[in-house]
Design an enzyme around this catalytic site. Structure first.
Site, PDB file in Angstrom:
ATOM      1  N   CYS A 165     -16.548 -12.718   4.033  1.00  0.00           N
ATOM      2  CA  CYS A 165     -16.229 -13.807   2.989  1.00  0.00           C
ATOM      3  C   CYS A 165     -14.592 -13.974   2.955  1.00  0.00           C
ATOM      4  CB  CYS A 165     -16.707 -13.243   1.717  1.00  0.00           C
ATOM      5  SG  CYS A 165     -18.508 -13.303   1.519  1.00  0.00           S
ATOM      6  N   HIS A 166     -14.113 -12.869   2.734  1.00  0.00           N
ATOM      7  CA  HIS A 166     -12.617 -12.874   2.356  1.00  0.00           C
ATOM      8  C   HIS A 166     -11.384 -13.320   3.371  1.00  0.00           C
ATOM      9  CE1 HIS A 166     -13.721 -11.962  -1.931  1.00  0.00           C
ATOM     10  NE2 HIS A 166     -14.346 -11.023  -1.278  1.00  0.00           N
ATOM     11  N   CYS A 215       0.157  12.371 -14.672  1.00  0.00           N
ATOM     12  CA  CYS A 215       1.508  12.960 -15.678  1.00  0.00           C
ATOM     13  C   CYS A 215       0.711  13.234 -16.958  1.00  0.00           C
ATOM     14  CB  CYS A 215       2.192  11.480 -15.696  1.00  0.00           C
ATOM     15  SG  CYS A 215       4.127  11.634 -15.680  1.00  0.00           S
ATOM     16  N   CYS A 262      10.541  11.084 -21.011  1.00  0.00           N
ATOM     17  CA  CYS A 262      10.922  11.676 -19.433  1.00  0.00           C
ATOM     18  C   CYS A 262      11.273  10.156 -18.842  1.00  0.00           C
ATOM     19  CB  CYS A 262      10.027  11.970 -18.572  1.00  0.00           C
ATOM     20  SG  CYS A 262       9.384  13.626 -19.201  1.00  0.00           S
ATOM     21  N   HIS A 263      10.606   9.214 -18.756  1.00  0.00           N
ATOM     22  CA  HIS A 263      10.886   8.048 -17.882  1.00  0.00           C
ATOM     23  C   HIS A 263      11.849   6.830 -18.640  1.00  0.00           C
ATOM     24  CE1 HIS A 263       8.090   9.166 -15.019  1.00  0.00           C
ATOM     25  NE2 HIS A 263       7.116   9.383 -15.832  1.00  0.00           N
ATOM     26  N   CYS A 319     -17.862  -5.966  -6.372  1.00  0.00           N
ATOM     27  CA  CYS A 319     -18.251  -6.899  -4.983  1.00  0.00           C
ATOM     28  C   CYS A 319     -19.209  -6.001  -4.393  1.00  0.00           C
ATOM     29  CB  CYS A 319     -17.004  -6.969  -4.329  1.00  0.00           C
ATOM     30  SG  CYS A 319     -16.402  -8.452  -4.120  1.00  0.00           S
ATOM     31  N   CYS A 336     -16.602  -7.133   3.755  1.00  0.00           N
ATOM     32  CA  CYS A 336     -15.583  -7.973   3.005  1.00  0.00           C
ATOM     33  C   CYS A 336     -15.075  -8.872   3.753  1.00  0.00           C
ATOM     34  CB  CYS A 336     -14.538  -6.957   2.478  1.00  0.00           C
ATOM     35  SG  CYS A 336     -15.095  -5.233   1.798  1.00  0.00           S
ATOM     36  N   CYS A 369       5.869   9.285 -22.616  1.00  0.00           N
ATOM     37  CA  CYS A 369       6.145   8.857 -21.445  1.00  0.00           C
ATOM     38  C   CYS A 369       7.610   8.589 -21.615  1.00  0.00           C
ATOM     39  CB  CYS A 369       5.378   7.670 -21.059  1.00  0.00           C
ATOM     40  SG  CYS A 369       3.633   7.327 -21.229  1.00  0.00           S
TER      41      CYS A 369
END
Lengths: 106, 262
Positions: free
Chosen positions: B181-182, B115, B80-81, B223, B178, B77
Site C-alpha cells: 500500500c504505502h 527516566c 534535571c532537564h 494497520c 506494508c 523532569c
C-alpha cells in the site's frame, strides 16, 4: 485534568468584531456505546457552554451527544468596553470548568 | 466491448494490484510527502492553528507534568532537564534511538518511562495513558518544524534491517505487506480514504477517528489488525524496529507534532 483553553485578542478597538476560540478537553461520551461485554457506557457530555462579557451573557451553546470529543467552539462578539470575558462549561457528572480572559478596548 | 467484459477487466486489474510482486519499492526522496499533504483544507487548518488543534490540550498537560515532582526521588523532569524548550529541542526527531543499557533501540515513550523508573523512582506510565501521551507530545512538540534525523550505525543497523524486513513482509490473512500500500499505491484510495506514504512525521498525533491523541504504535497496531494479522503488544521490539525503519525512511522531513489526521 479538566482543562480548557481560550483565545481572545488582548486588545481591540471599540466596536470591533473580535473572534474568540475555546477548546475544552472532554471525552463527550455519547451514552449510546456499549463495551465489549454489551454494557452501556453511561453518557458523559458537556451540556452547556456560556460566555459572559463583564457579567452580560453574549453567547451560549447547548451541546448534545452527537458533538465530537474536545469540542472547539469559536464565535465572535463586539468589543464594547475593557473588562473580562468569562467562559463556563457545565456537564454531566458534576463537570464544571471556568476560564477568564481580559480584553482591553481603546 | 460489453459491460460484462469491462467489469472482468476491471476486476482483473484490481486483483493484479495485490498479486504482483512489489514494484521497485522505496519512494524516491523527491516524491516523499507527509500525510498532511493528503488532508482536506479544513483538517490542515486544524493542525496549523494552535488555538484550534486539540493536541494543544495534551501539550499543556505535558508541560504541567514536566514540572511536577514524582516518585520517591521527588524530582520533576525539569529538575534535571531544565526548560524543555531548550533541552528537548530536536530530541524527538532522533527517536527511536539506541539505548546502551538495553542494547536495542527504544522509542520516545520508552525513554520517558526509563527516566521515570530509573531517575524519578516512580512507577512507569502505561502505554497510551493520558499522562504518557501528554509528556511525549510535549517533548516531541519541541522538535516541531525540525527535520527528522535518524543516524544509523553498526549498533542500530540490524534493527533497521529487521524493521525494513517487516515492512516488506506479507502478513495476516489478507497477505499484505506494508509496502504494497504505502510504497506502491500511495496515490490511490482505500475505502474512500487516501493511502498515504506512512511517514511518521507528527506522532503522537490527534486522530479524528480516535477522538484523541495516539502514538505511532497505536497506528501500527491498527494497520496490522487491518490486514488481519496478530498485532504485537505495545512496546514490543518488533514494533520499535518498524518505528525505527519508518522514521529513518522519513529522514529530513519536518516534524509536525502534535499533528492532526482524519
Amino acid at each position: 485534568m479538566a482543562r480548557a483553553v481560550v483565545t481572545v485578542p488582548a486588545q481591540a478597538k471599540r466596536g470591533e468584531i473580535v473572534e474568540i476560540k475555546t477548546l475544552a478537553a472532554h471525552a463527550m461520551e455519547t451514552g449510546f456505546r456499549r463495551t465489549q461485554l454489551g454494557e452501556l457506557v453511561p453518557r458523559d457530555i458537556i451540556r452547556r457552554f456560556t460566555c459572559t462579557y463583564n457579567g452580560v451573557e453574549v453567547y451560549r451553546v447547548d451541546l448534545h451527544p452527537a458533538v465530537a470529543a474536545n469540542p472547539l467552539i469559536a464565535f465572535t462578539t463586539t468589543a464594547t468596553e475593557t473588562g473580562t470575558l468569562s467562559f463556563q462549561w457545565v456537564g454531566d457528572n458534576g463537570y464544571s470548568v471556568t476560564e477568564i480572559a481580559a480584553i482591553r478596548v481603546e | 466491448m460489453t459491460a460484462r467484459a469491462a467489469r472482468l477487466i476491471l476486476a482483473l486489474a484490481a486483483a493484479r494490484l495485490f498479486v504482483e510482486p512489489a514494484a521497485a519499492g522505496e519512494i524516491p526522496s523527491s516524491e516523499r510527502r507527509s500525510g498532511y499533504e493528503f488532508m482536506s483544507r479544513e483538517t490542515r487548518a486544524m493542525q496549523d492553528d494552535d488555538t484550534g488543534n486539540p493536541g494543544t490540550l495534551w501539550m499543556l498537560d505535558g508541560e504541567a507534568l514536566w514540572k511536577r515532582k514524582a516518585g520517591t526521588a521527588d524530582r520533576a523532569c525539569s529538575d534535571c532537564h531544565g526548560d524543555a524548550r531548550e533541552s528537548m529541542k530536536a530530541v524527538a526527531a532522533r527517536y527511536p534511538a539506541f539505548d546502551p543499557a538495553l542494547r536495542r533501540p527504544v522509542n520516545l515513550e520508552q525513554r520517558i518511562n526509563a527516566c521515570r523508573v530509573g531517575r524519578q523512582k516512580a512507577p512507569g506510565l502505561a502505554y497510551e495513558s493520558k499522562d504518557l501521551l501528554a509528556l511525549t507530545a510535549y517533548v516531541a512538540r519541541q522538535s516541531r518544524g525540525l527535520p527528522i534525523n535518524i543516524t544509523i550505525d553498526a549498533r542500530t543497523r540490524p534493527f533497521l534491517e529487521a524493521g525494513r524486513e517487516a515492512f516488506f513482509r506479507r502478513q495476516g490473512q489478507l497477505n499484505l505487506a506494508c509496502a504494497q500500500c504505502h510504497d506502491d499505491h500511495w496515490s490511490g484510495k482505500l475505502a474512500g480514504s487516501p493511502i498515504t506514504q506512512a511517514h511518521p512525521t507528527g506522532y503522537p498525533l490527534y486522530r479524528l477517528e480516535w477522538q484523541g491523541l495516539g502514538s505511532l504504535e497505536r497506528r501500527l497496531r491498527g494497520c496490522l489488525t487491518g490486514v488481519r494479522a496478530e498485532s504485537y503488544p505495545y512496546g514490543a521490539p518488533e514494533l520499535v524496529n518498524l518505528e525505527l525503519y519508518l522514521m529513518w525512511r522519513a529522514n529530513g522531513m519536518r516534524m509536525e507534532t502534535p499533528a492532526v489526521r482524519p
